[in-house]
Design a protein around this motif. Structure first.
Motif, PDB file in Angstrom:
ATOM      1  N   THR A 123      -0.862  65.165 -32.913  1.00 35.37           N
ATOM      2  CA  THR A 123      -1.755  66.186 -33.431  1.00 35.37           C
ATOM      3  C   THR A 123      -2.883  66.382 -32.428  1.00 35.37           C
ATOM      4  O   THR A 123      -3.332  65.412 -31.810  1.00 35.37           O
ATOM      5  CB  THR A 123      -2.323  65.805 -34.819  1.00 35.37           C
ATOM      6  OG1 THR A 123      -3.291  66.786 -35.218  1.00 35.37           O
ATOM      7  CG2 THR A 123      -2.978  64.446 -34.807  1.00 35.37           C
ATOM      8  N   ASP A 125      -5.820  67.044 -33.194  1.00 33.35           N
ATOM      9  CA  ASP A 125      -7.054  66.628 -33.858  1.00 33.35           C
ATOM     10  C   ASP A 125      -7.252  65.122 -33.662  1.00 33.35           C
ATOM     11  O   ASP A 125      -6.554  64.304 -34.263  1.00 33.35           O
ATOM     12  CB  ASP A 125      -6.954  66.976 -35.343  1.00 33.35           C
ATOM     13  CG  ASP A 125      -8.236  66.725 -36.097  1.00 33.35           C
ATOM     14  OD1 ASP A 125      -8.881  65.675 -35.866  1.00 33.35           O
ATOM     15  OD2 ASP A 125      -8.595  67.572 -36.935  1.00 33.35           O
ATOM     16  N   ASP A 126      -8.219  64.764 -32.821  1.00 33.87           N
ATOM     17  CA  ASP A 126      -8.472  63.353 -32.504  1.00 33.87           C
ATOM     18  C   ASP A 126      -8.771  62.515 -33.739  1.00 33.87           C
ATOM     19  O   ASP A 126      -8.293  61.388 -33.865  1.00 33.87           O
ATOM     20  CB  ASP A 126      -9.634  63.214 -31.519  1.00 33.87           C
ATOM     21  CG  ASP A 126      -9.298  63.738 -30.138  1.00 33.87           C
ATOM     22  OD1 ASP A 126      -8.112  63.817 -29.798  1.00 33.87           O
ATOM     23  OD2 ASP A 126     -10.246  64.064 -29.395  1.00 33.87           O
ATOM     24  N   GLU A 127      -9.575  63.048 -34.652  1.00 30.85           N
ATOM     25  CA  GLU A 127      -9.952  62.294 -35.847  1.00 30.85           C
ATOM     26  C   GLU A 127      -8.726  62.013 -36.721  1.00 30.85           C
ATOM     27  O   GLU A 127      -8.543  60.889 -37.197  1.00 30.85           O
ATOM     28  CB  GLU A 127     -11.004  63.062 -36.645  1.00 30.85           C
ATOM     29  CG  GLU A 127     -11.505  62.298 -37.852  1.00 30.85           C
ATOM     30  CD  GLU A 127     -12.549  63.068 -38.640  1.00 30.85           C
ATOM     31  OE1 GLU A 127     -12.670  62.788 -39.844  1.00 30.85           O
ATOM     32  OE2 GLU A 127     -13.230  63.936 -38.062  1.00 30.85           O
TER      33      GLU A 127
END
Length: 139
Positions: A123, A125-127
């Protein structure tokens, strides 16, 4: 529809196998099977080894896991993908299926001795990626 959320994967479940890389089938060198066999031998002698397929999708790795371990926990965020996975191992009582968001801030799953995680942490999205990896490592 949030990209890569539950609705997204539910909508792709029927054509998942045609559009998502089948990593186990493409593993021509047998790296995954060899790593699982190594874990199987390392855990030899334990009565019931529970393996987890985190982000199991349509269950393409379940046959590989059920050949090596006593029980398998198949986890995916998409109930539609889990339905396809259930049919892939129909009749096997050694696989338990759980619908869960691996990026959830509070996730409670059984602890497994061996975990397989293919493509689930992909993904941008790092978080989200860090929560997925932390949850998999915790379980």
């Amino acid at each position: 529809m949030r990209a890569h959320g539950r609705k997204y994967w539910d909508s792709l479940a029927r054509r998942f196998d045609a559009i998502v890389c089948h990593v186990v089938a493409e593993d021509r060198g047998g790296v995954i099977a060899r790593a699982l066999s190594d874990e199987q031998h390392r855990l030899k002698g334990r009565r019931s080894v529970l393996a987890g397929d985190f982000g199991c999708g349509t269950g393409r790795a379940l046959q590989l896991l059920t050949r090596r371990f006593a029980s398998v926990l198949a986890v995916d965020g998409s109930e539609a993908c889990l339905a396809v996975a259930r049919s892939a191992v129909r009749g096997s009582r050694r696989v338990a299926f759980v619908q869960a968001d691996l990026a959830a801030k509070r996730l409670s799953l059984p602890i497994v001795e061996v975990g397989l995680c293919i493509n689930v942490a992909l993904t941008p999205d790092d978080e989200l990626r860090m929560r997925i990896l932390a949850n998999v490592a915790r379980h």
